[in-house]
Scaffold this motif. Structure first.
Motif, PDB file in Angstrom:
ATOM      1  N   UNK A 198      16.246  76.849  21.776  1.00 42.34           N
ATOM      2  CA  UNK A 198      16.149  76.652  23.057  1.00 42.34           C
ATOM      3  C   UNK A 198      14.822  75.281  22.955  1.00 42.34           C
ATOM      4  N   UNK A 199      13.892  76.318  22.722  1.00 44.15           N
ATOM      5  CA  UNK A 199      12.586  75.586  22.484  1.00 44.15           C
ATOM      6  C   UNK A 199      12.243  75.035  21.043  1.00 44.15           C
ATOM      7  N   UNK A 200      12.824  75.110  19.938  1.00 44.26           N
ATOM      8  CA  UNK A 200      13.207  74.059  19.206  1.00 44.26           C
ATOM      9  C   UNK A 200      13.135  74.770  17.886  1.00 44.26           C
ATOM     10  N   UNK A 244       5.360  77.653  26.797  1.00 44.56           N
ATOM     11  CA  UNK A 244       5.377  79.360  27.127  1.00 44.56           C
ATOM     12  C   UNK A 244       7.421  79.770  27.446  1.00 44.56           C
ATOM     13  N   UNK A 245       6.993  80.855  26.444  1.00 40.95           N
ATOM     14  CA  UNK A 245       8.843  81.398  26.834  1.00 40.95           C
ATOM     15  C   UNK A 245       8.067  82.962  27.502  1.00 40.95           C
ATOM     16  N   UNK A 281      14.695  75.908  31.200  1.00 43.60           N
ATOM     17  CA  UNK A 281      15.400  76.928  30.903  1.00 43.60           C
ATOM     18  C   UNK A 281      15.551  78.117  31.211  1.00 43.60           C
ATOM     19  N   UNK A 282      16.704  78.194  31.888  1.00 41.48           N
ATOM     20  CA  UNK A 282      16.423  79.840  31.973  1.00 41.48           C
ATOM     21  C   UNK A 282      17.934  80.314  31.453  1.00 41.48           C
ATOM     22  N   UNK A 283      17.817  81.405  30.708  1.00 38.70           N
ATOM     23  CA  UNK A 283      18.840  81.903  29.903  1.00 38.70           C
ATOM     24  C   UNK A 283      18.760  83.861  30.482  1.00 38.70           C
ATOM     25  N   UNK A 284      20.466  83.878  30.304  1.00 36.60           N
ATOM     26  CA  UNK A 284      20.395  85.504  30.687  1.00 36.60           C
ATOM     27  C   UNK A 284      20.776  85.645  29.676  1.00 36.60           C
ATOM     28  N   UNK A 285      20.823  86.993  29.209  1.00 36.81           N
ATOM     29  CA  UNK A 285      21.683  87.636  28.481  1.00 36.81           C
ATOM     30  C   UNK A 285      21.219  89.064  28.495  1.00 36.81           C
ATOM     31  N   UNK A 286      22.643  89.493  29.384  1.00 41.56           N
ATOM     32  CA  UNK A 286      23.008  90.973  30.222  1.00 41.56           C
ATOM     33  C   UNK A 286      21.372  91.391  31.077  1.00 41.56           C
TER      34      UNK A 286
END
Length: 196
Positions: free
Chosen positions: A35-37, A147-148, A168-173
């Motif tokens: 996502x960030x490169x 910033x992550x 971006x917003x990503x969900x993993x459980x």
């Protein structure tokens, strides 16, 4: 845990004994960097709740020139140093045993600007946005910094605050990864929301 890509690809990293740290899984780490490169051409990274140092080491492996690792737990600091040795990245790193707040105040005294910041605080802490604002207020962020923020998926940080825009917003459980861009309002882009 291992380094996924770049110069140190495949090198194993130690975990911190006990249950006080929550290392980022390889799956989440791989998604995060996509996502960030995937790779970087220089720059300086800050791993503020470093734990094992896995995120900062991954950034170094993928091309960051310098990473500063901060953790308040002495066992974590020793593991970070050991993992930097294993990844052969020690000469590109600084490691400090300090709280996030104190580290930010100390770093302000140096002429340093971070291009990439990892914030992976314990899930009980919900103040990553305050820490981001503090980093900006103290002049520690380069223009266009990324910033992550890794946090509990049930919690949501604002999409926009100060000079930060969530990209971006990503969900993993039960884990969520929010990617923020720092810069003037006119340079802000849209946001994507991913789920598993």
């Amino acid at each position: 845990m291992r380094v996924i890509a770049g110069e140190a690809r495949g090198r194993s990293l130690k975990a911190v004994p006990g249950s006080h740290t929550r290392p980022t899984t390889d799956k989440v780490k791989e998604a995060m960097f996509s996502m960030i490169g995937p790779f970087f051409e220089g720059g300086t990274a800050l791993d503020l709740f470093a734990g094992t140092g896995g995120l900062g080491i991954e950034a170094l492996s993928r091309g960051m020139e310098l990473a500063i690792f901060v953790d308040s737990d002495r066992r974590s600091v020793e593991i970070i140093k050991s993992n930097l040795e294993a990844a052969r990245m020690k000469e590109h790193a600084e490691v400090y045993c300090n709280s996030a707040d104190r580290a930010i105040r100390t770093l302000e005294k140096r002429d340093i600007r971070f291009n990439l910041v990892f914030l992976d605080p314990p899930y009980r802490m919900k103040n990553a946005d305050e820490l981001m604002l503090e980093l900006a207020a103290r002049g520690l962020l380069a223009e266009d910094a990324t910033l992550v923020v890794e946090h509990e998926s049930g919690h949501r940080y604002p999409e926009t605050f100060g000079d930060f825009q969530q990209r971006r917003l990503a969900l993993y459980g039960e884990t969520a990864v929010a990617i923020y861009h720092y810069g003037p309002i006119g340079e802000r882009g849209g946001m994507a929301d991913d789920g598993e």
